[in-house]
Scaffold this motif. Sequence first.
Motif, PDB file in Angstrom:
ATOM      1  N   VAL A  68       0.850  -1.191   0.000  1.00  0.00           N
ATOM      2  CA  VAL A  68       0.000   0.000   0.000  1.00  0.00           C
ATOM      3  C   VAL A  68       0.880   1.234   0.000  1.00  0.00           C
ATOM      4  CG1 VAL A  68      -1.697   1.329   1.299  1.00  0.00           C
ATOM      5  CG2 VAL A  68      -1.889  -1.153   1.188  1.00  0.00           C
ATOM      6  N   ILE A  69       0.670   2.107  -0.986  1.00  0.00           N
ATOM      7  CA  ILE A  69       1.424   3.365  -1.081  1.00  0.00           C
ATOM      8  C   ILE A  69       0.427   4.506  -1.192  1.00  0.00           C
ATOM      9  CG2 ILE A  69       3.113   4.682  -2.419  1.00  0.00           C
ATOM     10  CD1 ILE A  69       4.308   2.063  -3.347  1.00  0.00           C
ATOM     11  N   GLU A  70       0.235   5.190  -0.082  1.00  0.00           N
ATOM     12  CA  GLU A  70      -0.686   6.321  -0.011  1.00  0.00           C
ATOM     13  C   GLU A  70      -2.072   5.931  -0.517  1.00  0.00           C
ATOM     14  OE1 GLU A  70       1.220   9.552  -2.009  1.00  0.00           O
ATOM     15  OE2 GLU A  70       2.749   9.785  -0.455  1.00  0.00           O
ATOM     16  N   ASN A  71      -2.459   6.404  -1.694  1.00  0.00           N
ATOM     17  CA  ASN A  71      -3.826   6.190  -2.157  1.00  0.00           C
ATOM     18  C   ASN A  71      -3.977   5.083  -3.196  1.00  0.00           C
ATOM     19  OD1 ASN A  71      -4.874   8.214  -0.530  1.00  0.00           O
ATOM     20  ND2 ASN A  71      -4.392   9.804  -2.031  1.00  0.00           N
ATOM     21  N   PHE A  72      -2.969   4.218  -3.336  1.00  0.00           N
ATOM     22  CA  PHE A  72      -3.143   3.098  -4.258  1.00  0.00           C
ATOM     23  C   PHE A  72      -2.401   1.864  -3.754  1.00  0.00           C
ATOM     24  CE2 PHE A  72       0.819   4.864  -5.790  1.00  0.00           C
ATOM     25  CZ  PHE A  72       1.531   3.776  -6.286  1.00  0.00           C
ATOM     26  N   VAL A  73      -2.799   0.716  -4.290  1.00  0.00           N
ATOM     27  CA  VAL A  73      -2.233  -0.577  -3.909  1.00  0.00           C
ATOM     28  C   VAL A  73      -1.491  -1.153  -5.104  1.00  0.00           C
ATOM     29  CG1 VAL A  73      -2.747  -2.911  -3.103  1.00  0.00           C
ATOM     30  CG2 VAL A  73      -4.145  -1.008  -2.324  1.00  0.00           C
ATOM     31  N   LYS A  74      -0.281  -1.650  -4.855  1.00  0.00           N
ATOM     32  CA  LYS A  74       0.484  -2.357  -5.880  1.00  0.00           C
ATOM     33  C   LYS A  74       0.381  -3.852  -5.585  1.00  0.00           C
ATOM     34  CE  LYS A  74       4.641  -0.764  -6.627  1.00  0.00           C
ATOM     35  NZ  LYS A  74       5.999  -0.236  -6.313  1.00  0.00           N
ATOM     36  N   LEU A  75       0.050  -4.618  -6.599  1.00  0.00           N
ATOM     37  CA  LEU A  75      -0.083  -6.075  -6.446  1.00  0.00           C
ATOM     38  C   LEU A  75       0.867  -6.778  -7.399  1.00  0.00           C
ATOM     39  CD1 LEU A  75      -3.684  -5.278  -6.477  1.00  0.00           C
ATOM     40  CD2 LEU A  75      -3.063  -7.011  -4.820  1.00  0.00           C
ATOM     41  N   ASP A  76       1.692  -7.640  -6.849  1.00  0.00           N
ATOM     42  CA  ASP A  76       2.657  -8.420  -7.628  1.00  0.00           C
ATOM     43  C   ASP A  76       2.163  -9.858  -7.654  1.00  0.00           C
ATOM     44  OD1 ASP A  76       5.364  -8.553  -8.933  1.00  0.00           O
ATOM     45  OD2 ASP A  76       5.680 -10.014  -7.332  1.00  0.00           O
ATOM     46  N   LEU A  77       1.825 -10.365  -8.842  1.00  0.00           N
ATOM     47  CA  LEU A  77       1.175 -11.667  -8.961  1.00  0.00           C
ATOM     48  C   LEU A  77       1.912 -12.590  -9.923  1.00  0.00           C
ATOM     49  CD1 LEU A  77      -2.488 -10.350  -9.487  1.00  0.00           C
ATOM     50  CD2 LEU A  77      -1.343 -10.801  -7.312  1.00  0.00           C
ATOM     51  N   LEU A  78       1.862 -13.878  -9.622  1.00  0.00           N
ATOM     52  CA  LEU A  78       2.319 -14.905 -10.554  1.00  0.00           C
ATOM     53  C   LEU A  78       1.087 -15.698 -10.971  1.00  0.00           C
ATOM     54  CD1 LEU A  78       4.529 -16.461 -12.046  1.00  0.00           C
ATOM     55  CD2 LEU A  78       4.830 -17.868  -9.992  1.00  0.00           C
ATOM     56  N   LEU A  79       0.754 -15.620 -12.257  1.00  0.00           N
ATOM     57  CA  LEU A  79      -0.475 -16.215 -12.768  1.00  0.00           C
ATOM     58  C   LEU A  79      -0.195 -17.414 -13.662  1.00  0.00           C
ATOM     59  CD1 LEU A  79      -2.278 -12.924 -13.886  1.00  0.00           C
ATOM     60  CD2 LEU A  79      -2.296 -13.989 -11.615  1.00  0.00           C
ATOM     61  N   LYS A  80      -1.057 -18.404 -13.554  1.00  0.00           N
ATOM     62  CA  LYS A  80      -1.028 -19.518 -14.504  1.00  0.00           C
ATOM     63  C   LYS A  80      -2.252 -19.381 -15.400  1.00  0.00           C
ATOM     64  CE  LYS A  80      -1.781 -23.920 -13.350  1.00  0.00           C
ATOM     65  NZ  LYS A  80      -1.522 -25.303 -12.867  1.00  0.00           N
ATOM     66  N   VAL A  81      -2.009 -19.285 -16.707  1.00  0.00           N
ATOM     67  CA  VAL A  81      -3.098 -19.068 -17.656  1.00  0.00           C
ATOM     68  C   VAL A  81      -3.079 -20.159 -18.724  1.00  0.00           C
ATOM     69  CG1 VAL A  81      -3.031 -16.580 -17.260  1.00  0.00           C
ATOM     70  CG2 VAL A  81      -1.748 -17.560 -19.154  1.00  0.00           C
ATOM     71  N   LYS A  82      -4.178 -20.232 -19.452  1.00  0.00           N
ATOM     72  CA  LYS A  82      -4.299 -21.204 -20.533  1.00  0.00           C
ATOM     73  C   LYS A  82      -4.690 -20.481 -21.808  1.00  0.00           C
ATOM     74  CE  LYS A  82      -6.731 -25.500 -21.718  1.00  0.00           C
ATOM     75  NZ  LYS A  82      -7.768 -26.462 -21.280  1.00  0.00           N
ATOM     76  N   ARG A  83      -4.030 -20.854 -22.900  1.00  0.00           N
ATOM     77  CA  ARG A  83      -4.342 -20.280 -24.216  1.00  0.00           C
ATOM     78  C   ARG A  83      -4.439 -21.436 -25.186  1.00  0.00           C
ATOM     79  NH1 ARG A  83      -0.645 -17.940 -28.225  1.00  0.00           N
ATOM     80  NH2 ARG A  83       0.987 -18.342 -26.706  1.00  0.00           N
ATOM     81  N   GLY A  84      -5.666 -21.779 -25.569  1.00  0.00           N
ATOM     82  CA  GLY A  84      -5.855 -22.982 -26.373  1.00  0.00           C
ATOM     83  C   GLY A  84      -5.561 -24.203 -25.513  1.00  0.00           C
ATOM     84  N   ILE A  85      -4.601 -25.023 -25.946  1.00  0.00           N
ATOM     85  CA  ILE A  85      -4.200 -26.190 -25.154  1.00  0.00           C
ATOM     86  C   ILE A  85      -2.897 -25.930 -24.404  1.00  0.00           C
ATOM     87  CG2 ILE A  85      -5.359 -27.814 -26.706  1.00  0.00           C
ATOM     88  CD1 ILE A  85      -2.613 -28.441 -27.930  1.00  0.00           C
ATOM     89  N   LYS A  86      -2.359 -24.737 -24.544  1.00  0.00           N
ATOM     90  CA  LYS A  86      -1.067 -24.397 -23.955  1.00  0.00           C
ATOM     91  C   LYS A  86      -1.246 -23.648 -22.640  1.00  0.00           C
ATOM     92  CE  LYS A  86       3.264 -21.972 -25.043  1.00  0.00           C
ATOM     93  NZ  LYS A  86       3.946 -21.090 -26.027  1.00  0.00           N
ATOM     94  N   GLU A  87      -0.491 -24.091 -21.611  1.00  0.00           N
ATOM     95  CA  GLU A  87      -0.499 -23.400 -20.329  1.00  0.00           C
ATOM     96  C   GLU A  87       0.758 -22.544 -20.196  1.00  0.00           C
ATOM     97  OE1 GLU A  87      -1.099 -26.031 -17.058  1.00  0.00           O
ATOM     98  OE2 GLU A  87      -3.092 -26.665 -17.718  1.00  0.00           O
ATOM     99  N   GLU A  88       0.598 -21.326 -19.680  1.00  0.00           N
ATOM    100  CA  GLU A  88       1.712 -20.391 -19.537  1.00  0.00           C
ATOM    101  C   GLU A  88       1.656 -19.724 -18.174  1.00  0.00           C
ATOM    102  OE1 GLU A  88       2.403 -18.042 -23.403  1.00  0.00           O
ATOM    103  OE2 GLU A  88       0.295 -18.618 -23.542  1.00  0.00           O
ATOM    104  N   LYS A  89       2.772 -19.115 -17.774  1.00  0.00           N
ATOM    105  CA  LYS A  89       2.834 -18.361 -16.527  1.00  0.00           C
ATOM    106  C   LYS A  89       3.248 -16.921 -16.833  1.00  0.00           C
ATOM    107  CE  LYS A  89       4.147 -22.317 -13.623  1.00  0.00           C
ATOM    108  NZ  LYS A  89       5.212 -22.864 -12.730  1.00  0.00           N
ATOM    109  N   PHE A  90       2.649 -15.989 -16.120  1.00  0.00           N
ATOM    110  CA  PHE A  90       2.980 -14.579 -16.277  1.00  0.00           C
ATOM    111  C   PHE A  90       3.221 -13.941 -14.908  1.00  0.00           C
ATOM    112  CE2 PHE A  90       0.990 -15.184 -20.408  1.00  0.00           C
ATOM    113  CZ  PHE A  90       1.725 -14.341 -21.240  1.00  0.00           C
ATOM    114  N   LYS A  91       4.281 -13.114 -14.846  1.00  0.00           N
ATOM    115  CA  LYS A  91       4.494 -12.258 -13.692  1.00  0.00           C
ATOM    116  C   LYS A  91       3.915 -10.893 -14.036  1.00  0.00           C
ATOM    117  CE  LYS A  91       8.842 -14.441 -12.196  1.00  0.00           C
ATOM    118  NZ  LYS A  91      10.305 -14.221 -11.998  1.00  0.00           N
ATOM    119  N   VAL A  92       3.039 -10.395 -13.196  1.00  0.00           N
ATOM    120  CA  VAL A  92       2.393  -9.113 -13.491  1.00  0.00           C
ATOM    121  C   VAL A  92       2.417  -8.214 -12.255  1.00  0.00           C
ATOM    122  CG1 VAL A  92       0.856 -10.153 -15.200  1.00  0.00           C
ATOM    123  CG2 VAL A  92       0.076  -9.920 -12.842  1.00  0.00           C
TER     124      VAL A  92
END
Length: 233
Positions: free
Chosen positions: A189-213
């Motif tokens: 939390v920084i003053e009036n906003f929140v920063k979120l650091d996430l590691l996501l597992k997603v699927k695109r078609g039959i392929k699974e991928e990971k993204f850091k966002v």
Amino acid sequence: MKLNKLSVVFCVVVLLLGSGDISVLCEEEELIKMTTAKPLLGGVHDCRGSRNSVEIESLARFAVQEHNKHENTLLEFARVLKVKEQVVAGKLYHLTLEAIDAGKKKIYEAKVWVKPWMNFKELQEFKHAGDVPSFTSSDLGVKRGWREVPTHDPTVQDAADHAVKTIQQRSNSLFPYELLDILKAKAEVIENFVKLDLLLKVKRGIKEEKFKVEVHRNIEGNYYLNQMEQDLT
């Protein structure tokens, strides 16, 4: 009483035919018992489908309705936060969901046993897992810095959904991205906003991928994808 007499007749006939058939009859009797028993639990793993799918949402709504019916409550289903599954005699779905109780959002965990070929669906468990938290400076501590937060937190879930939608918008892929799971989550939390650091597992078609966002949420509750990169580990 008729059933008992019929059973005796069968036993006599089997004895006349020979001992080999007795074991067959016993095996059939055990099979009948197995089909009426509770599910034999296997390993819990990520659900193949998206937690936002119509099927999963339908199961979550069913869980809330069954709980309301049996416990005489008035919970209102809000959304699915997380889902896992077990392969049993059918499937046992482990759902983490958000529901509204007397105007207050709360988190619940439910287990629903499904056997599609028998059109069978049963609520095995439903329990309160906590109230819906909010991100404030007091929640994360006075000191600045990243803190681990629950992946099923609604703010985390909203940030993940926004990130996946933005990734889809920036992609040239013909296949839509689906969020399968949130593997890690940190917040600051920084003053009036929140920063979120996430590691996501997603699927695109039959392929699974990971993204850091990294997703930012401002005081008005709007989300913005600040950074993203594919995780190749």
